[in-house]
Design a protein around this motif. Structure first.
Motif, mmCIF file in Angstrom:
data_model
loop_
_atom_site.group_PDB
_atom_site.id
_atom_site.type_symbol
_atom_site.label_atom_id
_atom_site.label_comp_id
_atom_site.label_asym_id
_atom_site.label_seq_id
_atom_site.Cartn_x
_atom_site.Cartn_y
_atom_site.Cartn_z
ATOM 1 N N GLN A 35 0.829 -1.194 0.000
ATOM 2 C CA GLN A 35 0.000 0.000 0.000
ATOM 3 C C GLN A 35 0.868 1.249 0.000
ATOM 4 O O GLN A 35 2.049 1.198 0.297
ATOM 5 N N ASN A 36 0.264 2.364 -0.329
ATOM 6 C CA ASN A 36 0.951 3.644 -0.316
ATOM 7 C C ASN A 36 1.180 4.071 1.123
ATOM 8 O O ASN A 36 0.247 4.228 1.873
ATOM 9 N N VAL A 37 2.442 4.232 1.501
ATOM 10 C CA VAL A 37 2.759 4.635 2.861
ATOM 11 C C VAL A 37 3.214 6.090 2.911
ATOM 12 O O VAL A 37 3.775 6.522 3.900
ATOM 13 N N MET A 38 2.981 6.828 1.853
ATOM 14 C CA MET A 38 3.416 8.216 1.822
ATOM 15 C C MET A 38 2.386 9.093 2.519
ATOM 16 O O MET A 38 1.221 9.107 2.149
ATOM 17 N N PRO A 39 2.825 9.833 3.534
ATOM 18 C CA PRO A 39 1.901 10.739 4.201
ATOM 19 C C PRO A 39 1.442 11.846 3.253
ATOM 20 O O PRO A 39 2.109 12.148 2.259
ATOM 21 N N GLN A 40 0.306 12.442 3.559
ATOM 22 C CA GLN A 40 -0.236 13.540 2.744
ATOM 23 C C GLN A 40 0.774 14.689 2.662
ATOM 24 O O GLN A 40 1.039 15.210 1.589
ATOM 25 N N GLU A 41 1.320 15.060 3.799
ATOM 26 C CA GLU A 41 2.319 16.140 3.847
ATOM 27 C C GLU A 41 3.713 15.565 3.617
ATOM 28 O O GLU A 41 4.034 14.501 4.139
ATOM 29 N N MET A 42 4.532 16.267 2.860
ATOM 30 C CA MET A 42 5.889 15.822 2.579
ATOM 31 C C MET A 42 6.711 15.805 3.877
ATOM 32 O O MET A 42 6.845 16.836 4.528
ATOM 33 N N PRO A 43 7.271 14.635 4.240
ATOM 34 C CA PRO A 43 8.074 14.576 5.464
ATOM 35 C C PRO A 43 9.441 15.242 5.264
ATOM 36 O O PRO A 43 9.925 15.379 4.138
ATOM 37 N N GLY A 44 10.062 15.619 6.355
ATOM 38 C CA GLY A 44 11.351 16.302 6.302
ATOM 39 C C GLY A 44 12.481 15.447 5.759
ATOM 40 O O GLY A 44 13.478 15.983 5.283
ATOM 41 N N ASP A 45 12.335 14.120 5.791
ATOM 42 C CA ASP A 45 13.413 13.254 5.302
ATOM 43 C C ASP A 45 13.234 12.841 3.842
ATOM 44 O O ASP A 45 13.968 11.995 3.332
ATOM 45 N N PHE A 46 12.281 13.444 3.127
ATOM 46 C CA PHE A 46 12.045 13.079 1.740
ATOM 47 C C PHE A 46 13.250 13.457 0.877
ATOM 48 O O PHE A 46 13.667 14.607 0.842
ATOM 49 N N ILE A 100 1.396 8.442 -7.975
ATOM 50 C CA ILE A 100 1.634 7.158 -8.668
ATOM 51 C C ILE A 100 1.931 6.023 -7.685
ATOM 52 O O ILE A 100 2.238 4.909 -8.117
ATOM 53 N N ASN A 101 1.856 6.311 -6.389
ATOM 54 C CA ASN A 101 2.059 5.291 -5.355
ATOM 55 C C ASN A 101 3.435 4.653 -5.475
ATOM 56 O O ASN A 101 3.584 3.437 -5.467
ATOM 57 N N ILE A 102 4.457 5.503 -5.570
ATOM 58 C CA ILE A 102 5.818 5.019 -5.798
ATOM 59 C C ILE A 102 6.336 4.141 -4.664
ATOM 60 O O ILE A 102 7.202 3.298 -4.874
ATOM 61 N N MET A 103 5.805 4.294 -3.466
ATOM 62 C CA MET A 103 6.245 3.471 -2.345
ATOM 63 C C MET A 103 5.427 2.181 -2.223
ATOM 64 O O MET A 103 5.708 1.342 -1.375
ATOM 65 N N GLY A 104 4.440 2.013 -3.077
ATOM 66 C CA GLY A 104 3.625 0.803 -3.085
ATOM 67 C C GLY A 104 4.191 -0.224 -4.053
ATOM 68 O O GLY A 104 5.320 -0.119 -4.530
ATOM 69 N N GLN A 126 16.250 5.550 -5.983
ATOM 70 C CA GLN A 126 16.270 5.349 -4.534
ATOM 71 C C GLN A 126 15.440 6.492 -3.959
ATOM 72 O O GLN A 126 15.702 7.661 -4.261
ATOM 73 N N ILE A 127 14.440 6.165 -3.166
ATOM 74 C CA ILE A 127 13.525 7.161 -2.609
ATOM 75 C C ILE A 127 13.421 6.928 -1.102
ATOM 76 O O ILE A 127 13.221 5.793 -0.666
ATOM 77 N N THR A 128 13.551 8.001 -0.331
ATOM 78 C CA THR A 128 13.352 7.912 1.115
ATOM 79 C C THR A 128 12.154 8.772 1.489
ATOM 80 O O THR A 128 12.096 9.950 1.138
#
Length: 180
Positions: A35-46, A100-104, A126-128
């Motif tokens: 599933q998409n684990v990306m929060p709605q707001e961009m986290p500081g470690d992105f 695009i649900n890149i973390m899914g 590589q995406i964090t």
């Protein structure tokens, strides 16, 4: 027969195992389920890094971990520039990755692999996001791209267009030659 002290220790051990086993985060469970684990707001470690090019010559690189860009000059090696994307640019990229649900779960290998083309495009990512780092790659060698690989190509093109507008990138030498 077990002594009361031993039984108590066994209960405590069992309780500790159950607590530790049940402490996986929701993010880990969602990631395992694709599933998409990306929060709605961009986290500081992105941050992200994308390497791209043709075949084994994936010399172009956009790296927000180190705020650098590497340009493939083909016959003349590579050139590197310090390029920092703005907060708005990063947010825009994050929003597209989230869309695009890149973390899914992504299907990046086509079902049909009945031809080969040279040269072919290839990307590795590589995406964090929010403490989770994900590696992805796709190749156009088999003549077809999956829908997910096509979305990554569009995303990479979007990012490369942003970078190409930066003064530091424009100051890099022009590439000479081409790939056959």
């Amino acid at each position: 027969m077990l002594e009361a002290d031993t039984v108590n220790k066994l209960y405590l051990l069992l309780l500790a195992v159950l607590l530790l086993n049940g402490c996986s985060t929701d993010k880990e469970a969602e990631r395992a389920a694709g599933q998409n684990v990306m929060p709605q707001e961009m986290p500081g470690d992105f941050d992200f890094l994308v390497r791209y090019g043709y075949g084994e010559a994936t010399k172009n690189e956009i790296n927000t971990y180190q705020d650098t860009v590497v340009k493939d000059l083909i016959m003349n090696g590579t050139a590197t520039a310090d390029v920092t994307l703005s907060e708005d640019e990063m947010r825009s990229i994050y929003d597209q990755m989230r869309e695009i649900n890149i973390m899914g779960t992504m299907e990046l290998v086509p079902a049909k692999q009945n031809c080969a083309v040279t040269p072919y495009q290839e990307d590795s990512w590589q995406i964090t996001v929010d403490g989770i780092t994900r590696d992805l790659s796709w190749s156009g060698e088999t003549c077809e791209l999956t829908e997910d690989a096509g979305q990554l190509l569009e995303l990479r093109t979007f990012i490369a267009d942003i970078v190409a507008g930066k003064d530091a990138y424009q100051a890099l030498p022009e590439a000479e030659g081409g790939y056959d």
